[in-house]
Design a protein around this motif. Structure first.
Motif, mmCIF file in Angstrom:
data_model
loop_
_atom_site.group_PDB
_atom_site.id
_atom_site.type_symbol
_atom_site.label_atom_id
_atom_site.label_comp_id
_atom_site.label_asym_id
_atom_site.label_seq_id
_atom_site.Cartn_x
_atom_site.Cartn_y
_atom_site.Cartn_z
ATOM 1 N N GLU A 241 7.473 79.851 -4.188
ATOM 2 C CA GLU A 241 6.493 79.686 -3.073
ATOM 3 C C GLU A 241 5.676 78.561 -3.215
ATOM 4 N N LEU A 242 4.981 78.362 -4.414
ATOM 5 C CA LEU A 242 3.871 77.368 -4.836
ATOM 6 C C LEU A 242 4.403 76.067 -4.948
ATOM 7 N N ALA A 243 5.798 75.869 -5.337
ATOM 8 C CA ALA A 243 6.330 74.883 -5.706
ATOM 9 C C ALA A 243 6.524 73.802 -4.325
ATOM 10 N N VAL A 244 6.790 74.626 -3.258
ATOM 11 C CA VAL A 244 7.231 73.972 -2.061
ATOM 12 C C VAL A 244 5.733 73.831 -1.193
ATOM 13 N N ALA A 245 4.883 74.772 -1.593
ATOM 14 C CA ALA A 245 3.328 74.504 -0.969
ATOM 15 C C ALA A 245 2.428 73.531 -1.590
ATOM 16 N N MET A 246 2.902 73.101 -2.624
ATOM 17 C CA MET A 246 2.248 72.020 -3.434
ATOM 18 C C MET A 246 2.902 70.974 -3.765
ATOM 19 N N PRO A 247 3.427 70.185 -2.780
ATOM 20 C CA PRO A 247 4.078 68.968 -2.843
ATOM 21 C C PRO A 247 3.691 68.053 -4.203
ATOM 22 N N GLY A 248 4.272 67.495 -5.035
ATOM 23 C CA GLY A 248 3.703 66.616 -6.131
ATOM 24 C C GLY A 248 2.911 67.312 -7.075
ATOM 25 N N ALA A 249 2.675 68.647 -7.169
ATOM 26 C CA ALA A 249 1.979 69.039 -8.231
ATOM 27 C C ALA A 249 2.479 69.301 -9.375
ATOM 28 N N LYS A 250 1.944 69.090 -10.517
ATOM 29 C CA LYS A 250 2.380 69.352 -11.871
ATOM 30 C C LYS A 250 2.340 70.800 -12.215
ATOM 31 N N PRO A 251 3.266 71.015 -13.097
ATOM 32 C CA PRO A 251 3.243 72.386 -13.486
ATOM 33 C C PRO A 251 2.115 73.172 -14.141
ATOM 34 N N ASN A 252 1.017 72.401 -14.639
ATOM 35 C CA ASN A 252 -0.195 72.920 -15.037
ATOM 36 C C ASN A 252 -1.045 73.089 -13.849
ATOM 37 N N GLU A 253 -0.991 72.363 -12.812
ATOM 38 C CA GLU A 253 -1.568 72.718 -11.465
ATOM 39 C C GLU A 253 -1.155 73.741 -10.832
ATOM 40 N N ILE A 254 0.155 74.022 -10.767
ATOM 41 C CA ILE A 254 0.535 75.398 -10.130
ATOM 42 C C ILE A 254 0.343 76.675 -10.969
ATOM 43 N N ALA A 255 0.449 76.483 -12.381
ATOM 44 C CA ALA A 255 0.021 77.233 -13.160
ATOM 45 C C ALA A 255 -1.562 77.790 -13.021
ATOM 46 N N LYS A 256 -2.300 76.892 -12.796
ATOM 47 C CA LYS A 256 -3.822 77.229 -12.468
ATOM 48 C C LYS A 256 -4.095 78.060 -11.257
ATOM 49 N N VAL A 257 -3.266 78.054 -10.354
ATOM 50 C CA VAL A 257 -3.429 78.994 -9.111
ATOM 51 C C VAL A 257 -2.752 80.256 -9.182
ATOM 52 N N CYS A 258 -1.994 80.579 -10.220
ATOM 53 C CA CYS A 258 -1.615 81.811 -10.231
ATOM 54 C C CYS A 258 -2.499 82.882 -10.831
ATOM 55 N N ARG A 259 -1.845 84.205 -10.163
ATOM 56 C CA ARG A 259 -3.093 85.043 -10.603
ATOM 57 C C ARG A 259 -1.803 86.369 -10.721
#
Length: 284
Positions: free
Chosen positions: A129-147
């Motif tokens: 879900e996040l990969a699509v919602a955060m276009p251009g985001a790097k893996p560390n940026e996606i990791a930071k919003v996970c809970r």
């Protein structure tokens, strides 16, 4: 020409296909089949295929040999039987992994194995879900919003799996897209063990949310109720319809703000008391 046994995940279907193929080219009968396999009852293997009984270990070995299975094909057939007979998720998981290893070693993919991996951990569904919602985001940026928090390496591994499994695609700009808006296990029984694992993880997260999140960010409710077998079935059907309506609602969103989890649970709190009940319920 029959498919290789390692392309199957249901031993009953393989036996039935084998019988039909023999029947197509000869006067082969269930009685003859059972005799070759060494069973006293001429209808035993037909009953197995009809789901009215099941093969045990020794019976599986005799049946495999009667169908001419040797080497890795023999081993794979036995594993299919063990998978169905396994009493715990741990045993089923071990059998499935051995089946997948055998099929992979002979360049065959088990239908549904990608979904097995997908449902084995909560990380894949969230990253998808996040990969699509955060276009251009790097893996560390996606990791930071996970809970709860996960590592950038976890995100990278998940993205790699999701693209290889065809659950995500990546365009020339590097942005991810979902190949399907929603996923379902459908009739892929082989993923049930992985789904159980995911449900346990999500159940634990729900308990944490109950303690850690403000009421404004979570919604918990429940009903304790008396039911009959008929009303139970109707409630299950209504929950399935409700879930479909919820999927339709969120599917209309063009841009999401966060990823949430909805658990829908219905389970008994008593044994069957075999008494008439008015089926009344009381909200909590």
């Amino acid at each position: 020409m029959m498919k290789s046994v390692v392309e199957y995940k249901d031993y009953r279907q393989y036996i039935l296909d084998y019988y039909r193929e023999r029947k197509r080219t000869s006067a082969f009968t269930w009685r003859e089949f059972a005799k070759i396999a060494g069973f006293a009852s001429g209808s035993y293997l037909k009953l197995v295929c009809d789901g009215k009984t099941r093969l045990r270990e020794e019976g599986a070995k005799k049946t495999a040999l009667a169908m001419g299975l040797l080497g890795f094909e023999y081993d794979y057939f036995i594993l299919m039987v063990r998978y169905e007979s396994a009493k715990t998720d741990r045993e089923k998981k071990k059998c499935f992994e051995e089946m997948e290893a055998l099929s992979s070693a002979h360049n065959v993919k088990i239908l549904g194995s990608e979904f097995y991996t997908f449902y084995e951990t909560w990380k894949h569904s969230v990253v998808r879900e996040l990969a699509v919602a955060m276009p251009g985001a790097k893996p560390n940026e996606i990791a930071k919003v996970c809970r709860p928090a996960i590592s950038a390496a976890d995100v990278s591994a998940s993205l790699s799996f999701l693209t290889k499994a065809g659950l995500l695609t990546r365009d020339i700009k590097g942005n991810y897209h979902q190949t399907n808006r929603s996923l379902t296990t459908g009739r892929l029984k082989v993923v049930s063990v992985a789904v159980h694992s995911l449900l346990r993880q999500m159940g634990e997260f729900a308990l944490e949310a109950l303690d850690k999140l403000p009421i404004s960010e979570r919604h918990f409710s429940g009903i304790t109720m008396g039911v009959t077998a008929e009303s139970y079935a109707k409630v299950v059907e209504e929950l399935a319809l409700c879930r479909k309506r919820i999927v339709a609602i969120v599917s209309k969103d063009k841009k999401l703000e966060r990823v949430c989890r909805l658990n829908m649970q219905l389970f008994p709190l008593t044994e069957n008391i075999n008494k008439d009940s008015d089926g009344s319920g009381k909200g909590e």
